[in-house]
Structures are given as C-alpha cells and as structure tokens.
Write a protein that holds these residues in place. Structure first.
Motif, short mmCIF file in Angstrom:
data_model
loop_
_atom_site.label_atom_id
_atom_site.label_comp_id
_atom_site.label_asym_id
_atom_site.label_seq_id
_atom_site.Cartn_x
_atom_site.Cartn_y
_atom_site.Cartn_z
N GLU A 121 0.81 -1.21 0.00
CA GLU A 121 0.00 0.00 0.00
C GLU A 121 0.84 1.26 0.00
O GLU A 121 0.33 2.36 -0.19
CB GLU A 121 -0.94 -0.01 1.20
CG GLU A 121 -1.97 -1.12 1.15
CD GLU A 121 -3.02 -0.99 2.24
OE1 GLU A 121 -3.21 0.12 2.75
OE2 GLU A 121 -3.66 -2.01 2.55
N ASN A 122 2.15 1.13 0.22
CA ASN A 122 3.02 2.30 0.17
C ASN A 122 4.42 1.87 -0.22
O ASN A 122 4.76 0.69 -0.19
CB ASN A 122 3.02 3.05 1.51
CG ASN A 122 3.42 2.16 2.68
OD1 ASN A 122 4.55 1.65 2.72
ND2 ASN A 122 2.50 1.93 3.61
N ARG A 173 -5.34 -0.96 -7.51
CA ARG A 173 -5.42 -0.03 -6.39
C ARG A 173 -5.75 -0.83 -5.13
O ARG A 173 -6.55 -1.76 -5.20
CB ARG A 173 -6.53 1.00 -6.64
CG ARG A 173 -6.13 2.07 -7.66
CD ARG A 173 -7.26 3.03 -7.90
NE ARG A 173 -6.75 4.26 -8.50
CZ ARG A 173 -7.53 5.24 -8.92
NH1 ARG A 173 -8.84 5.15 -8.84
NH2 ARG A 173 -6.99 6.33 -9.44
N PRO A 174 -5.17 -0.52 -3.98
CA PRO A 174 -4.23 0.57 -3.73
C PRO A 174 -2.78 0.18 -3.93
O PRO A 174 -1.88 0.89 -3.51
CB PRO A 174 -4.50 0.88 -2.26
CG PRO A 174 -4.78 -0.46 -1.66
CD PRO A 174 -5.54 -1.21 -2.72
N GLU A 186 -2.74 4.96 -13.16
CA GLU A 186 -3.32 6.29 -12.95
C GLU A 186 -2.86 6.95 -11.66
O GLU A 186 -3.06 8.15 -11.47
CB GLU A 186 -4.85 6.23 -13.00
CG GLU A 186 -5.50 5.32 -11.98
CD GLU A 186 -5.82 3.96 -12.53
OE1 GLU A 186 -6.99 3.52 -12.39
OE2 GLU A 186 -4.91 3.31 -13.10
N ASP A 187 -2.23 6.18 -10.78
CA ASP A 187 -1.78 6.73 -9.50
C ASP A 187 -0.28 7.00 -9.45
O ASP A 187 0.19 7.68 -8.54
CB ASP A 187 -2.12 5.75 -8.35
CG ASP A 187 -3.61 5.53 -8.20
OD1 ASP A 187 -4.38 6.45 -8.54
OD2 ASP A 187 -4.00 4.45 -7.75
N LEU A 188 0.47 6.45 -10.38
CA LEU A 188 1.93 6.49 -10.28
C LEU A 188 2.51 7.76 -10.91
O LEU A 188 2.13 8.16 -12.00
CB LEU A 188 2.53 5.26 -10.97
CG LEU A 188 2.17 3.92 -10.33
CD1 LEU A 188 2.63 2.78 -11.21
CD2 LEU A 188 2.81 3.81 -8.95
N THR A 189 3.45 8.34 -10.21
CA THR A 189 4.16 9.52 -10.69
C THR A 189 5.52 9.10 -11.25
O THR A 189 6.00 7.99 -10.96
CB THR A 189 4.39 10.52 -9.55
OG1 THR A 189 5.29 9.93 -8.60
CG2 THR A 189 3.08 10.87 -8.85
N ASP A 219 7.60 7.97 -8.44
CA ASP A 219 7.29 6.60 -8.01
C ASP A 219 8.02 5.58 -8.88
O ASP A 219 8.62 4.62 -8.37
CB ASP A 219 5.78 6.34 -8.11
CG ASP A 219 4.97 7.11 -7.10
OD1 ASP A 219 5.48 7.36 -5.99
OD2 ASP A 219 3.82 7.47 -7.42
#
Length: 208
Positions: free
Chosen positions: A10-11, A36-37, A42-45, A48
């Motif tokens: 999750e992190n 997710r999570p 769509e969440d990754l920069t 990241d």
C-alpha cells in the motif's frame, strides 16, 4: 524452474522490504499486482517509477506485472467497454515497459451468467477475446513484452478460460508469438482440476 514472488503493498516503504526479503529465498522474479491501492498506472508519478526501478535494480530481480482484473472484462460484448479495456491494458503495457518487465499477466474475462446459455453471445465473446489479444499482442511486441493469459478462479459467470483445454483453444485462435499461457495452480485447484494433468496439458504454451 525459476521462482518469484507477487507483491501486494500500500506504500513505497512496504515495497522496499523486498530488498531485505529477496536475498533470503532463491528468487529471480518479482511480480507487481496492478491494482489499487497497490500499483495502478493512474496513481503512479515519475518519482514513483524511479523509486521502483531503483529498488528492483538493488535486488537484481526480473519483473513481471499482473494487470488489473477488477472492473474489467477482456471478453466484454459492449463495444464501448471493449475500447476502454484495450486502452486500459495499453496503459499497463506502457507501465510494464517502464519497469523493463518481461511479462504482463491478463485474465481472459467472462460472459455474464444470464447470457451464458446463448451460443451466439458465447461465440462473440470468444471472437472479441481473440481479436483483443491479437491487438494487444502487437502492442506488447513493440515493447518487448509477452502477454501471459491466466486461467481464472471460479466465478458465478461463465469463464472464458477456466481450464487448460480452453486456455489452449484461445491461444491457438489468437496465434500470436507474444501471447502465451500463465498457469495459476491455485485457480486450477479451486476448480477441482488435476494439477499434474493441467501442467502436462499447458506446459508447451507456458511463459509463467
């Protein structure tokens, strides 16, 4: 035989534990579960992705990615959803390429239980599945990735790939060098299938 582990995290701190764990086991691969999570395009920069590449480099492990199978159906009969599914899996192939992954795992999908007895819809779902895998196989080839088509766990709907016979049937219909089989032994066990028979049947098609 080469061994690997699938990561649910999750992190980023939790994922970094793999640097401590990997040397304790005879591992060669790490699989990212693309949900997710845990891990979703769509969440990754960019930051990241640099972090994950750095951890992978430190472990020396090779990479596979398991694409999402929540809220998605590679065999959908709906033309609007079909296009969205292809777009989604292209994003996962792009993500896999960012990590230098060798394999992207996909599930074949299902036909809704209320339509499962209608033979015309069953054949349409199979046709769309094959066409979608051919399209994605071409996209994967451009990124030097192989698609691993996985056998699905039991479901109330009619599954496109519940056993090795159907898995081979789909792969032969697709007939693409970048689309091969991924065998999940737990899923075949949950279906009550013979594990040795499954392996003997699918081994020539396996990528993972």
């Amino acid at each position: 035989m080469k061994w690997g582990i699938t990561c649910f995290f999750e992190n980023r701190r939790d994922f970094a534990l793999i640097e401590e764990l990997a040397p304790q086991f005879p591992l060669e691969y790490v699989e990212f579960r693309g949900e997710r999570p845990f891990f979703a395009p769509e969440d990754l920069t960019p930051e990241d992705l640099r972090f994950f590449r750095k951890v992978i480099e430190h472990t020396g492990l090779k990479v596979t990615v398991h694409a999402t199978f929540f809220d998605i159906n590679l065999s959908t009969l709906n033309s609007y959803l079909r296009q969205a599914t292809l777009d989604c899996y292209r994003k996962y192939l792009d993500l896999a390429a960012e990590l230098n992954a060798e394999v992207l795992v996909m599930h074949a999908g299902q036909l809704h239980k209320d339509a499962s007895h209608i033979e015309e819809l069953w054949e349409l779902a199979n046709r769309y599945l094959a066409e979608n895998l051919q399209i994605l196989g071409d996209y994967a080839a451009q990124r030097n990735i192989t698609i691993g088509l996985e056998n699905s766990p039991p479901n109330r709907n009619r599954l496109l790939v519940p056993n090795w016979q159907r898995q081979i049937e789909v792969l032969q219909r697709v007939n693409h060098p970048r689309v091969k089989a991924l065998w999940d032994m737990a899923h075949s066990f949950l279906h009550g299938l013979d594990i040795q028979e499954y392996y003997d049947g699918i081994k020539d098609y396996l990528v993972e």
